[in-house]
Motif scaffolding. Structure first.
Motif, mmCIF file in Angstrom:
data_model
loop_
_atom_site.group_PDB
_atom_site.id
_atom_site.type_symbol
_atom_site.label_atom_id
_atom_site.label_comp_id
_atom_site.label_asym_id
_atom_site.label_seq_id
_atom_site.Cartn_x
_atom_site.Cartn_y
_atom_site.Cartn_z
ATOM 1 N N ASP A 52 0.833 -1.202 0.000
ATOM 2 C CA ASP A 52 0.000 0.000 0.000
ATOM 3 C C ASP A 52 0.869 1.255 0.000
ATOM 4 O O ASP A 52 0.635 2.195 -0.771
ATOM 5 C CB ASP A 52 -0.920 -0.005 1.225
ATOM 6 N N SER A 55 2.533 1.596 -3.382
ATOM 7 C CA SER A 55 1.558 1.910 -4.431
ATOM 8 C C SER A 55 1.169 3.383 -4.386
ATOM 9 O O SER A 55 0.995 4.025 -5.430
ATOM 10 C CB SER A 55 0.314 1.036 -4.281
ATOM 11 N N ILE A 56 1.036 3.934 -3.193
ATOM 12 C CA ILE A 56 0.732 5.359 -3.060
ATOM 13 C C ILE A 56 1.874 6.186 -3.646
ATOM 14 O O ILE A 56 1.652 7.155 -4.383
ATOM 15 C CB ILE A 56 0.484 5.720 -1.578
ATOM 16 N N ASN A 59 1.852 5.909 -7.397
ATOM 17 C CA ASN A 59 0.761 6.712 -7.949
ATOM 18 C C ASN A 59 1.168 8.178 -8.022
ATOM 19 O O ASN A 59 0.922 8.857 -9.030
ATOM 20 C CB ASN A 59 -0.491 6.529 -7.087
ATOM 21 N N ARG A 60 1.792 8.675 -6.972
ATOM 22 C CA ARG A 60 2.211 10.085 -6.945
ATOM 23 C C ARG A 60 3.304 10.373 -7.966
ATOM 24 O O ARG A 60 3.434 11.500 -8.433
ATOM 25 C CB ARG A 60 2.687 10.445 -5.532
ATOM 26 N N TYR A 67 -5.869 4.120 -7.885
ATOM 27 C CA TYR A 67 -5.452 3.372 -6.706
ATOM 28 C C TYR A 67 -6.301 3.761 -5.497
ATOM 29 O O TYR A 67 -6.473 4.940 -5.202
ATOM 30 C CB TYR A 67 -3.973 3.572 -6.372
ATOM 31 N N PRO A 69 -6.314 3.235 -1.493
ATOM 32 C CA PRO A 69 -5.485 2.784 -0.371
ATOM 33 C C PRO A 69 -6.168 1.728 0.499
ATOM 34 O O PRO A 69 -7.395 1.718 0.641
ATOM 35 C CB PRO A 69 -5.242 4.075 0.415
ATOM 36 N N ARG A 95 -11.029 -1.776 -4.038
ATOM 37 C CA ARG A 95 -10.055 -1.667 -2.951
ATOM 38 C C ARG A 95 -9.490 -3.040 -2.573
ATOM 39 O O ARG A 95 -8.643 -3.144 -1.690
ATOM 40 C CB ARG A 95 -10.699 -1.012 -1.713
ATOM 41 N N GLY A 261 -6.046 6.021 4.874
ATOM 42 C CA GLY A 261 -5.782 6.983 3.818
ATOM 43 C C GLY A 261 -7.055 7.533 3.210
ATOM 44 O O GLY A 261 -8.160 7.354 3.738
ATOM 45 N N THR A 264 -9.641 7.278 -2.528
ATOM 46 C CA THR A 264 -8.736 6.913 -3.616
ATOM 47 C C THR A 264 -7.690 8.018 -3.707
ATOM 48 O O THR A 264 -7.784 9.050 -3.038
ATOM 49 C CB THR A 264 -9.448 6.791 -4.984
ATOM 50 N N MET A 265 -6.708 7.809 -4.592
ATOM 51 C CA MET A 265 -5.665 8.807 -4.787
ATOM 52 C C MET A 265 -6.069 9.848 -5.827
ATOM 53 O O MET A 265 -5.239 10.639 -6.275
ATOM 54 C CB MET A 265 -4.366 8.122 -5.210
ATOM 55 N N ASP A 269 -9.792 14.186 -0.059
ATOM 56 C CA ASP A 269 -9.136 14.757 1.117
ATOM 57 C C ASP A 269 -9.942 14.378 2.359
ATOM 58 O O ASP A 269 -10.940 15.015 2.684
ATOM 59 C CB ASP A 269 -9.050 16.285 0.998
#
Length: 360
Positions: A52, A55-56, A59-60, A67, A69, A95, A261, A264-265, A269
């Motif tokens: 996880d 992957s974050i 993704n960034r 993705y 989390p 997820r 988290g 999703t990415m 927020d």
């Protein structure tokens, strides 16, 4: 109605085996897992937490696409999957990529699925699963159909699906359970209640005191489980599987869990709808911390072993993303060709147009 709701809530107490300190509070329901099996379960949880985190980061960096989390939901996801057999059929939500990976999907294909590449959706021979469902709740209807097919063929296996608390607000959730219940299909429906769906508190999604009690209307078994307690989730799923293959019909399992988290990415927020106090409260229930304490007290887990898992995970993730990078980029002609066996006229024209472009 308030009294009725309270009455139902009393019928669905939260099932727990390990408390937040990793202490056994339900000796009668302790599963008969060997030390090696317990270590394997912890290994999967630690590996998935690292996956996880990486992957974050990927993704960034723009190296992954979609993705969602998973940190915080490892006990719910992996405890339930650990109770399954290889021949059981998995119908995950978006997820639930960790369960797919532990069910046999190669890691590089999981990364390709995130990128929207068709190779990411090609299940290897012997991996009984569908790709993660993006339409919220749709997998519940699919699961009812898969499970009924198993019953009609006389197979001793189950179809298992997942959705979040938001998915229980969808019509497909009720339709799938009702259909499976009516035919005593061997299905397990897991609702991972992480309290906020995308951003809507569960209290605003339903008047029901629990999600588990929604099983009553479908005439099927229902149970609410501490979704941060991996052993409780394992036992609840194991018992649901035994009932299903014995012809006793499906089960709805509500796991009380929390995603640390964002949803999703893709710009979510969580600070806009969750408080720091609530985040802190659920961090104290971390499934990895709880299970680690339990295993260390038994003398079957150590910091050294955990560090070895972490390093192995990092190396395998690095190799998998490299392998995914080596797969040729998906072409528009492949997209069109994969969607249709016989192309309609308008797509025949587009196919020829893109063939010409891609040949240059």
């Amino acid at each position: 109605m308030k009294r009725t709701n309270e009455k139902y809530a009393e019928q669905f107490p939260t099932f727990q085996i390990l408390n937040e300190e990793g202490e056994v509070v339900n000796e009668e329901k302790m599963p008969k897992l060997s030390d090696d099996e317990l270590k394997d379960l912890m290994t999967r949880m630690v590996y998935t937490r690292i996956l996880d985190q990486r992957s974050i980061a990927l993704n960034r960096q723009g190296r992954l696409g979609f993705y969602a989390p998973t940190a915080g939901q490892e006990a719910s996801q992996l405890g339930s999957h650990f109770a399954l057999e290889k021949d059981d059929y998995l119908l995950p939500g978006y997820r639930d990529v960790p369960q797919l990976i532990w069910h046999g999907l190669p890691l590089y294909k999981a990364f390709l699925w995130s990128r929207g590449h068709f190779v990411g959706g090609q299940m290897p021979e012997g991996v009984h699963a569908m790709v993660p469902q993006i339409i919220i709740g749709a997998q519940y209807v699919q699961t009812a159909g898969v499970a009924l097919g198993m019953k009609k063929r006389g197979e001793k296996r189950v179809a298992v699906t997942y959705t979040g608390d938001g998915g229980t607000s969808q019509g497909d959730f009720y339709e799938g359970m009702n259909f499976a219940g009516a035919f005593d299909a061997p299905a397990i429906f897991i609702a991972q209640n992480n309290r906020f769906a995308i951003s809507t508190p569960v209290e605003k999604q339903t008047k029901a005191e629990t999600l588990a009690q929604k099983a009553v209307a479908a005439g099927i078994e229902g149970i609410q489980v501490d979704g941060m307690d991996v052993l409780a989730v394992y036992v609840a799923t194991k018992e649901a599987r035994e009932r299903a293959i014995n012809g006793e019909g499906p089960t709805l399992i509500e796991t009380l869990t929390y995603r640390y988290g964002p949803h999703t990415m893709a710009g979510d927020d969580p600070t806009r709808y969750r408080t720091k106090d609530l985040d802190s409260e659920w961090e104290q229930k971390d499934p990895l911390v709880r299970f680690r304490k339990f295993l260390e007290d038994k003398g079957v887990w150590s910091e050294e072993e955990e560090n070895e898992v972490i390093e192995r995970a990092k190396e395998e993730i690095k190799a998998a993303i490299k392998e995914a990078d080596g797969i040729p980029k998906q072409k528009v002609t492949e997209l069109i060709g994969n969607m249709y066996e016989t192309l309609p006229q308008n797509l025949q024209e587009q196919m020829e147009e893109y063939k010409a472009k891609e040949s240059k």
